[in-house]
Design an enzyme around this catalytic site. Structure first.
Site, short mmCIF file in Angstrom:
data_model
loop_
_atom_site.label_atom_id
_atom_site.label_comp_id
_atom_site.label_asym_id
_atom_site.label_seq_id
_atom_site.Cartn_x
_atom_site.Cartn_y
_atom_site.Cartn_z
N ASP A 246 131.15 44.72 4.87
CA ASP A 246 130.79 45.16 3.77
C ASP A 246 131.14 46.68 3.36
O ASP A 246 130.66 47.52 3.74
CB ASP A 246 128.97 45.26 3.45
CG ASP A 246 128.65 45.50 2.14
OD1 ASP A 246 129.23 45.41 1.33
OD2 ASP A 246 127.60 46.32 2.09
N GLU B 231 133.62 41.80 1.56
CA GLU B 231 133.17 41.66 0.33
C GLU B 231 134.10 42.12 -0.81
O GLU B 231 134.62 43.39 -0.36
CB GLU B 231 131.90 42.18 0.21
CG GLU B 231 131.25 41.75 -1.20
CD GLU B 231 129.56 42.52 -1.14
OE1 GLU B 231 128.84 41.55 -1.23
OE2 GLU B 231 129.62 43.61 -1.50
N ASP C 48 123.09 47.37 4.25
CA ASP C 48 124.76 47.49 4.21
C ASP C 48 124.84 46.60 5.26
O ASP C 48 125.96 45.71 5.44
CB ASP C 48 125.08 48.87 4.46
CG ASP C 48 125.24 49.73 3.47
OD1 ASP C 48 125.32 49.40 2.21
OD2 ASP C 48 124.79 51.01 3.78
#
Length: 160
Positions: A9, A68, A141
Site C-alpha cells: 500500500d 494498490e 496502512d
C-alpha cells in the site's frame, strides 16, 4: 503448492506491506509492517522507500507482488507526489522481482468486504476475520497492504 504474495500500500508518509502465504486453500499472514518515510526532501523520501523495499526483498522471496493503484485526490500536488513514489516503487519492483499486479482501492474493498464503498475500518475488520486473527492490526496502512495481498490471492484463485 504454496504461493508467497507481497502486498504493498504505497504512501508518501508510510508504505504498508504484507506477506501472505497461500497454502492448501488458506491464506496465512507471514509478516506485515510499515516502511516509515521521514519528512524530508522528495528525493530523500523516495530513496527511503526504495531502501525499505530492498530490505523486504533481501529477507524474503515472493512468487507474486501486488500494489494498490493511485487513488483520486483533490490536491494536484498530492497526486504528483504519490505518482512519483509509485513510479519509483514500480521501477524497484520491476528491477528486483519483475512483473506485478495492480488493484484500485475499489477493487480491493470489493474483494475483501463485498462492497466497493467499504470504509477502511470495514476492510480492517474483514482482514482480521479472513485471516482468523485475534488482535486488531494497526495502523490501517498495514491492513490495506494485507487486503491487497488477499485480493491478489483471490484473483489468482479465480484465474486458475
Amino acid at each position: 503448492m504454496n504461493l508467497k504474495i507481497l502486498g504493498i500500500d504505497p504512501g508518501s508518509k508510510n508504505c504498508g506491506y504484507a506477506i501472505i502465504e497461500r497454502s492448501k486453500g488458506k491464506n496465512i499472514l507471514i509478516e506485515a509492517g510499515l516502511i516509515k518515510i521521514k519528512p524530508s526532501t522528495l528525493q530523500y523520501q523516495i530513496t527511503e522507500l526504495c531502501e525499505g523495499l530492498d530490505l523486504i526483498f533481501k529477507n524474503h522471496s515472493f512468487d507474486e507482488v501486488a500494489i494498490e493503484d493511485i487513488f483520486f485526490a483533490y490536491n494536484p500536488k498530492t497526486v504528483l507526489k504519490l505518482a512519483q513514489f509509485r513510479g519509483a516503487l514500480s521501477l524497484k519492483i520491476l528491477q528486483i522481482h519483475g512483473d506485478f499486479a495492480e488493484y484500485t482501492p475499489l477493487q480491493v474493498k470489493k474483494a475483501v468486504t463485498g462492497k466497493a464503498k467499504a470504509t477502511k475500518e470495514q476492510v480492517a475488520f474483514m482482514v482480521k476475520r479472513l485471516l482468523g486473527l485475534s488482535k486488531d492490526i494497526k495502523p490501517l496502512d498495514i491492513t490495506d497492504a494485507i487486503a491487497i495481498a488477499l485480493t491478489h490471492a483471490a484473483n489468482l484463485r479465480t484465474r486458475v
